[in-house]
Design an enzyme around this catalytic site. Structure first.
Site, PDB file in Angstrom:
ATOM      1  N   HIS A  27      -4.089  -7.521  -4.288  1.00 33.14           N
ATOM      2  CA  HIS A  27      -4.501  -7.769  -5.675  1.00 33.14           C
ATOM      3  C   HIS A  27      -3.402  -8.603  -6.348  1.00 33.14           C
ATOM      4  O   HIS A  27      -2.228  -8.461  -6.002  1.00 33.14           O
ATOM      5  CB  HIS A  27      -4.649  -6.412  -6.368  1.00 33.14           C
ATOM      6  N   ASP A  36       0.327   0.004  -3.173  1.00 29.16           N
ATOM      7  CA  ASP A  36      -0.547  -0.125  -4.326  1.00 29.16           C
ATOM      8  C   ASP A  36      -1.704   0.843  -4.081  1.00 29.16           C
ATOM      9  O   ASP A  36      -2.596   0.560  -3.277  1.00 29.16           O
ATOM     10  CB  ASP A  36      -1.013  -1.582  -4.434  1.00 29.16           C
ATOM     11  N   GLN A  76      -6.838   1.965  -5.582  1.00 22.83           N
ATOM     12  CA  GLN A  76      -8.155   2.350  -5.062  1.00 22.83           C
ATOM     13  C   GLN A  76      -8.069   3.577  -4.168  1.00 22.83           C
ATOM     14  O   GLN A  76      -9.094   4.213  -3.883  1.00 22.83           O
ATOM     15  CB  GLN A  76      -8.781   1.174  -4.278  1.00 22.83           C
ATOM     16  N   LYS A 129      -8.994   4.297 -13.075  1.00 22.90           N
ATOM     17  CA  LYS A 129      -9.807   4.276 -11.846  1.00 22.90           C
ATOM     18  C   LYS A 129      -9.955   5.679 -11.265  1.00 22.90           C
ATOM     19  O   LYS A 129     -10.705   5.913 -10.332  1.00 22.90           O
ATOM     20  CB  LYS A 129      -9.168   3.348 -10.818  1.00 22.90           C
ATOM     21  N   CYS A 157      -9.608 -10.444  -8.592  1.00 22.07           N
ATOM     22  CA  CYS A 157      -8.137 -10.575  -8.706  1.00 22.07           C
ATOM     23  C   CYS A 157      -7.490 -10.614  -7.326  1.00 22.07           C
ATOM     24  O   CYS A 157      -6.416 -10.025  -7.104  1.00 22.07           O
ATOM     25  CB  CYS A 157      -7.534  -9.444  -9.536  1.00 22.07           C
TER      26      CYS A 157
HETATM   27  N1  PMP Z   1      -4.325  -3.061  -7.381  1.00 24.99           N
HETATM   28  C1  PMP Z   1      -5.600  -2.861  -7.014  1.00 24.99           C
HETATM   29  C2  PMP Z   1      -5.923  -2.686  -5.564  1.00 24.99           C
HETATM   30  C3  PMP Z   1      -6.594  -2.794  -7.979  1.00 24.99           C
HETATM   31  O1  PMP Z   1      -7.859  -2.585  -7.613  1.00 24.99           O
HETATM   32  C4  PMP Z   1      -6.238  -2.967  -9.333  1.00 24.99           C
HETATM   33  C5  PMP Z   1      -7.282  -2.943 -10.418  1.00 24.99           C
HETATM   34  N2  PMP Z   1      -8.366  -3.796 -10.160  1.00 24.99           N
HETATM   35  C6  PMP Z   1      -4.891  -3.155  -9.655  1.00 24.99           C
HETATM   36  C7  PMP Z   1      -3.971  -3.199  -8.655  1.00 24.99           C
HETATM   37  C8  PMP Z   1      -4.430  -3.297 -11.072  1.00 24.99           C
HETATM   38  O2  PMP Z   1      -4.695  -2.150 -11.798  1.00 24.99           O
HETATM   39  P1  PMP Z   1      -4.562  -2.123 -13.390  1.00 24.99           P
HETATM   40  O3  PMP Z   1      -5.281  -3.340 -13.880  1.00 24.99           O
HETATM   41  O4  PMP Z   1      -5.236  -0.855 -13.784  1.00 24.99           O
HETATM   42  O5  PMP Z   1      -3.112  -2.128 -13.700  1.00 24.99           O
END
Ligand code: PMP
Length: 387
Positions: free
Chosen positions: A105, A182, A185, A208, A345
């Site tokens: 991401h 990270d 998920q 999430k 993203c």
């Molecule tokens: N890493 C992953 C794998 C994600 O799915 C996301 C959210 N789409 C993020 C990082 C970023 O999370 P946040 O926008 O809640 O900080």
């Protein structure tokens, strides 16, 4: 939906819908319980402090950690930026290397690029296996004594592929590098135990995990966290302040400058209680069954390309030949089916897959077979519309 028709929410990987218990906890914390934390001498503030710190304990227990190792952040993004700015600035120098993967991401790419610009460190990118996992055999070949950090996604937000975290940790350790995971998920989908994973840093977001936005957590190994310098200055993170010299609070307070997201932390604890009541093993098994059903349904259709491994975790990405994912998403919306369409993203992953975007269906603890059936029906209709 307001008119009473069913809504098929298949975008939990973007953000989860909230259980009533979380909304109620948030309303109580914002309403009859509300006061600041850590400063008040009056009872209500003291009680709020107890609630906020109990939330930290709950988060810690949820991931098999100690409460002193949990820093509340705005979310995973801020947690990763915290590590890059604090640990990264203090520990990386020109010529050091950082290993990321092709499926990260942007939140787990850009903070490291900024750190690399500041320090002269170099980023390497681990490739993927043909079915969309981070290729740890390749990582093993790529890692060198110059690598200080390996930062990988535990569960891909696009492909749903699950990292073999203990192996990644062993590989990082073998060259003296730290491992950041990270867990955005993974936290809502897999039972977590920091000791078993063997990583050094773990980042995730509350929204999430069925909690509110504006709250998340960084877990860092106690010895690392204790040695890390502050990154944001302000109230609540100090020991004493004079113009001659300021000293800082111990971790985790050192990393929580300013009035924290009090109500959000308390509501996140309610979300974790809700998830624990159902059980992550149960949630995981139910999502696996829905993934199987979705993949079987899509594989049986002509012109549908499926991405990611067969055993992807709660998330299925796909493309329908001749239909842009955005058009698919728009037509599905007419049937009350909410999917995500775009690059998620993860533009480097899209480049690797050779597509500008994918359609993505992702499940949560409220998803069921009717959601999958509605998705399949909607895709069939879209294919008919597009001829
Ligand atoms: N890493 C992953 C794998 C994600 O799915 C996301 C959210 N789409 C993020 C990082 C970023 O999370 P946040 O926008 O809640 O900080």
């Amino acid at each position: 939906m307001p008119d009473g028709s069913p809504w098929h929410y298949l975008d939990t990987a973007a953000t989860a819908q909230k259980p009533r218990a979380v909304i109620d906890a948030m309303a109580r914390a914002l309403g009859e319980d509300y006061a600041t934390v850590h400063r008040g001498v009056y009872t209500r503030s003291a009680n709020m402090t107890l609630g906020y710190e109990a939330a930290r304990r709950r988060v810690a227990r949820f991931i098999g950690a100690d409460e002193g190792e949990i820093v509340f952040t705005r979310g995973a993004t801020e947690a990763i930026n915290l590590v890059a700015n604090s640990w990264g600035n203090a520990n990386l120098k020109s010529g050091d290397r950082i290993l990321l993967s092709q499926l990260e991401h942007h939140s787990n790419i850009v903070p490291w690029q900024l750190l690399a610009e500041r320090t002269g460190a170099v980023i390497d990118v681990c490739p993927l296996t043909p079915d969309g996992r981070i290729d740890l055999d390749a990582a093993e070949r790529m890692l060198t004594a110059r690598h200080r950090l390996v930062a990988l996604c535990h569960v891909s937000n696009v492909l749903g592929s699950v990292l073999d975290a203990p192996r990644a940790a062993a590989l990082a350790r073998s060259v003296g590098a730290k491992l950041l995971l990270d867990g955005c998920q993974a936290a809502p989908r897999l039972a977590l135990d920091m000791a078993a994973l063997g990583c050094d840093f773990y980042a995730f977001s509350g929204h999430k995990l069925y909690g509110p936005t504006g709250i998340g957590a960084l877990w860092a190994r106690a010895d690392l966290l204790e040695a890390m310098p502050p990154w944001e200055g302000g109230g609540a993170m100090i020991d004493s302040v004079t113009f001659a010299r300021t000293t800082y609070a111990p971790a985790p307070q050192r990393f929580e400058a300013g009035t924290p997201a009090i109500t959000e932390a308390i509501a996140l604890a309610a979300a974790i209680a809700y998830v624990e009541e159902i059980g992550l093993d149960h949630i995981h098994a139910a999502e696996q069954a829905l993934v199987r059903q979705t993949r079987e349904g899509l594989a049986a259709m002509k012109g549908v390309t499926l991405f990611g491994p067969e055993d992807s975790c709660g998330i299925v990405s796909f493309c329908v030949e001749g239909v842009h994912p955005h058009d698919l998403g728009t037509i599905l919306d007419e049937e009350n089916v909410a999917i995500r369409a775009g690059h998620h993203c993860a533009q480097p992953l899209m480049a690797h897959l050779g597509v500008p975007a994918t359609a993505r269906a992702s499940f949560g603890l409220y998803s069921d077979e009717a959601d999958v059936a509605a998705l399949i029906r909607g895709i069939e209709r879209t294919k008919r519309i597009f001829g």
